[in-house]
Scaffold this motif. Structure first.
Motif, PDB file in Angstrom:
ATOM      1  N   ASP A 192       0.825  -1.204   0.000  1.00  0.00           N
ATOM      2  CA  ASP A 192       0.000   0.000   0.000  1.00  0.00           C
ATOM      3  C   ASP A 192       0.863   1.259   0.000  1.00  0.00           C
ATOM      4  OD1 ASP A 192      -2.408  -1.425   0.089  1.00  0.00           O
ATOM      5  OD2 ASP A 192      -2.322  -1.551   2.266  1.00  0.00           O
ATOM      6  N   SER A 193       2.100   1.101   0.477  1.00  0.00           N
ATOM      7  CA  SER A 193       3.038   2.218   0.511  1.00  0.00           C
ATOM      8  C   SER A 193       4.456   1.657   0.394  1.00  0.00           C
ATOM      9  CB  SER A 193       2.887   3.030   1.794  1.00  0.00           C
ATOM     10  OG  SER A 193       3.186   2.233   2.912  1.00  0.00           O
TER      11      SER A 193
ATOM     12  N   GLN B  92       6.492   9.405  -6.789  1.00  0.00           N
ATOM     13  CA  GLN B  92       5.362   8.522  -6.536  1.00  0.00           C
ATOM     14  C   GLN B  92       4.800   8.148  -7.895  1.00  0.00           C
ATOM     15  OE1 GLN B  92       2.431   9.828  -3.667  1.00  0.00           O
ATOM     16  NE2 GLN B  92       0.792   8.895  -4.851  1.00  0.00           N
TER      17      GLN B  92
ATOM     18  N   PRO C   4       3.110   7.106  -0.428  1.00  0.00           N
ATOM     19  CA  PRO C   4       1.789   6.524  -0.183  1.00  0.00           C
ATOM     20  C   PRO C   4       1.194   5.896  -1.444  1.00  0.00           C
ATOM     21  CG  PRO C   4       1.582   8.880  -0.401  1.00  0.00           C
ATOM     22  CD  PRO C   4       3.052   8.554  -0.509  1.00  0.00           C
ATOM     23  N   SER C   5       1.924   4.968  -2.021  1.00  0.00           N
ATOM     24  CA  SER C   5       1.520   4.333  -3.272  1.00  0.00           C
ATOM     25  C   SER C   5       2.214   2.979  -3.375  1.00  0.00           C
ATOM     26  CB  SER C   5       1.926   5.230  -4.447  1.00  0.00           C
ATOM     27  OG  SER C   5       1.713   4.572  -5.681  1.00  0.00           O
TER      28      SER C   5
END
Length: 90
Positions: free
Chosen positions: A31-32, A52, A76-77
Protein backbone atom coordinates in the motif's frame (compact mmCIF):
# COMPACT_ATOMS: atom_id res chain seq x y z
CA UNK A 1 18.18 -2.62 -3.85
CA UNK A 2 20.96 -0.24 -4.79
CA UNK A 3 20.31 2.53 -7.29
CA UNK A 4 23.87 2.25 -8.47
CA UNK A 5 26.62 -0.15 -7.69
CA UNK A 6 30.27 0.49 -8.44
CA UNK A 7 30.18 1.09 -12.21
CA UNK A 8 33.36 3.08 -12.74
CA UNK A 9 36.95 1.99 -13.21
CA UNK A 10 38.21 5.35 -11.91
CA UNK A 11 39.74 4.97 -8.41
CA UNK A 12 37.76 6.95 -5.82
CA UNK A 13 34.82 7.51 -8.18
CA UNK A 14 31.86 5.14 -7.95
CA UNK A 15 30.00 6.30 -11.06
CA UNK A 16 30.92 8.06 -14.31
CA UNK A 17 29.94 11.61 -15.24
CA UNK A 18 26.77 12.36 -17.22
CA UNK A 19 24.83 9.27 -16.22
CA UNK A 20 21.07 8.82 -15.88
CA UNK A 21 19.72 5.73 -14.08
CA UNK A 22 16.04 5.04 -13.48
CA UNK A 23 14.58 2.26 -11.30
CA UNK A 24 10.90 1.44 -10.96
CA UNK A 25 9.72 -0.10 -7.69
CA UNK A 26 6.51 -2.15 -7.60
CA UNK A 27 6.41 -4.47 -4.58
CA UNK A 28 3.66 -7.09 -4.53
CA UNK A 29 0.77 -6.43 -2.12
CA UNK A 30 2.09 -3.01 -0.98
CA UNK A 31 0.00 0.00 0.00
CA UNK A 32 3.04 2.22 0.51
CA UNK A 33 6.81 2.18 -0.01
CA UNK A 34 9.45 3.22 2.52
CA UNK A 35 12.90 4.20 1.26
CA UNK A 36 15.92 4.46 3.54
CA UNK A 37 19.57 5.14 2.80
CA UNK A 38 22.49 3.48 4.58
CA UNK A 39 25.01 5.80 2.94
CA UNK A 40 24.60 8.92 0.83
CA UNK A 41 27.38 11.05 -0.66
CA UNK A 42 26.74 13.04 -3.83
CA UNK A 43 28.36 16.06 -5.38
CA UNK A 44 26.01 19.06 -5.53
CA UNK A 45 25.72 18.60 -9.32
CA UNK A 46 24.39 15.05 -8.81
CA UNK A 47 20.93 14.19 -7.49
CA UNK A 48 18.47 11.44 -6.66
CA UNK A 49 14.84 12.16 -7.45
CA UNK A 50 12.10 10.07 -5.83
CA UNK A 51 8.71 9.94 -7.54
CA UNK A 52 5.36 8.52 -6.54
CA UNK A 53 4.15 6.39 -9.44
CA UNK A 54 5.73 5.36 -12.71
CA UNK A 55 5.54 6.52 -16.31
CA UNK A 56 4.14 9.87 -17.36
CA UNK A 57 1.84 10.09 -14.32
CA UNK A 58 4.61 10.12 -11.72
CA UNK A 59 4.82 12.95 -9.17
CA UNK A 60 8.08 14.22 -7.64
CA UNK A 61 8.13 13.52 -3.89
CA UNK A 62 11.71 14.47 -2.99
CA UNK A 63 15.00 15.54 -4.61
CA UNK A 64 18.19 14.66 -2.75
CA UNK A 65 21.81 15.76 -3.06
CA UNK A 66 24.79 16.33 -0.77
CA UNK A 67 26.48 14.12 1.78
CA UNK A 68 23.97 13.79 4.62
CA UNK A 69 21.93 10.61 4.97
CA UNK A 70 18.33 11.61 4.16
CA UNK A 71 15.43 10.86 6.49
CA UNK A 72 13.01 8.06 5.74
CA UNK A 73 10.98 8.67 2.57
CA UNK A 74 7.44 7.29 2.61
CA UNK A 75 5.55 7.03 -0.65
CA UNK A 76 1.79 6.52 -0.18
CA UNK A 77 1.52 4.33 -3.27
CA UNK A 78 2.36 0.83 -4.45
CA UNK A 79 4.58 2.23 -7.24
CA UNK A 80 7.62 4.49 -7.18
CA UNK A 81 10.41 5.63 -9.48
CA UNK A 82 13.95 6.49 -8.37
CA UNK A 83 16.04 8.56 -10.75
CA UNK A 84 19.78 9.17 -10.34
CA UNK A 85 21.22 12.01 -12.41
CA UNK A 86 24.95 12.81 -12.52
CA UNK A 87 26.34 16.20 -13.56
CA UNK A 88 23.11 18.04 -14.38
CA UNK A 89 22.27 16.16 -17.58
CA UNK A 90 18.51 16.32 -16.93
Amino acid sequence: MAIIDSISNVPGKIFPSSIWISREIRPDFADSIMITFQTFDLDTSDKVQIYQGIGSQKQLIRELTGSFIPELVVIPSSEATLLFVSDDIA
